[in-house]
Design a protein around this motif. Structure first.
Motif, short mmCIF file in Angstrom:
data_model
loop_
_atom_site.label_atom_id
_atom_site.label_comp_id
_atom_site.label_asym_id
_atom_site.label_seq_id
_atom_site.Cartn_x
_atom_site.Cartn_y
_atom_site.Cartn_z
N LEU A 20 0.84 -1.19 0.00
CA LEU A 20 0.00 0.00 0.00
C LEU A 20 0.88 1.25 0.00
CD1 LEU A 20 -2.70 -0.93 2.68
CD2 LEU A 20 -2.66 -1.47 0.24
N SER A 21 0.40 2.28 -0.68
CA SER A 21 1.08 3.57 -0.69
C SER A 21 0.10 4.66 -0.31
CB SER A 21 1.64 3.88 -2.09
OG SER A 21 2.57 2.91 -2.50
N CYS A 22 0.62 5.70 0.32
CA CYS A 22 -0.20 6.86 0.67
C CYS A 22 0.64 8.11 0.48
CB CYS A 22 -0.68 6.76 2.11
SG CYS A 22 -1.49 8.25 2.73
N ALA A 23 0.19 8.95 -0.43
CA ALA A 23 0.91 10.19 -0.73
C ALA A 23 0.15 11.38 -0.20
CB ALA A 23 1.11 10.32 -2.24
N ALA A 24 0.85 12.22 0.54
CA ALA A 24 0.27 13.46 1.06
C ALA A 24 0.61 14.61 0.12
CB ALA A 24 0.80 13.75 2.46
N SER A 25 -0.37 15.46 -0.15
CA SER A 25 -0.13 16.59 -1.05
C SER A 25 -0.87 17.82 -0.54
CB SER A 25 -0.61 16.25 -2.47
OG SER A 25 -2.01 16.02 -2.48
N GLY A 26 -0.47 18.98 -1.06
CA GLY A 26 -1.10 20.23 -0.65
C GLY A 26 -0.06 21.16 -0.04
N SER A 27 -0.54 22.12 0.72
CA SER A 27 0.33 23.14 1.30
C SER A 27 0.97 22.63 2.60
CB SER A 27 -0.49 24.40 1.58
OG SER A 27 -1.10 24.88 0.40
N ILE A 28 1.82 21.62 2.44
CA ILE A 28 2.44 20.96 3.58
C ILE A 28 3.73 21.65 3.97
CG2 ILE A 28 3.48 18.81 4.39
CD1 ILE A 28 1.58 17.35 2.42
N ILE A 29 3.84 21.94 5.26
CA ILE A 29 5.08 22.52 5.79
C ILE A 29 5.90 21.44 6.47
CG2 ILE A 29 6.04 24.16 7.44
CD1 ILE A 29 3.54 25.90 6.92
#
Length: 118
Positions: A20-29
């Motif tokens: 399984l993979s999980c990618a986080a995206s967006g305005s991440i600091i």
């Protein structure tokens, strides 16, 4: 806006493997802990594995069979699942503690179905 997107679920025979993979995206600091939870039919959501800094912890039921890892450059967490059993059948959810344009908070993915059956 922060999003977690999971992939890699599916149908597998007992004894098989999935990743399984999980990618986080967006305005991440920044991202602190990342983890995987699951919810089987009629069950409460439970922790499967978690990774924070260099530390990992696992549910007793998956120790020795599952491995969690992360790629900080890609904001991605993985769950390698080996020797799968029918009781591993569940919807698997990614979770991450993220600091963005909002204060630290926990985010969840939409879930990915894992079915272990012959």
């Amino acid at each position: 806006q922060v999003q977690l997107v999971e992939s890699g679920g599916g149908l597998v025979q007992p004894g098989g493997s999935l990743r399984l993979s999980c990618a986080a995206s967006g305005s991440i600091i920044a991202i602190n802990a990342m983890g995987w939870y699951r919810q089987g039919p009629g069950n409460q959501r439970e922790l499967v594995a978690r990774i924070s800094g260099g530390s990992t912890n696992y549910a007793d039921s998956v120790k020795g069979r599952f491995t969690i890892s992360r790629d900080n450059a890609k904001n991605t967490v993985y769950l390698q699942m080996n020797s799968l059993k029918p009781e591993d059948t569940a919807v698997y959810y990614c979770n991450a503690e993220i600091f963005s344009n909002l204060p630290w908070r926990a985010y969840w993915g939409q879930g990915t179905q894992v079915t272990v059956s012959s």
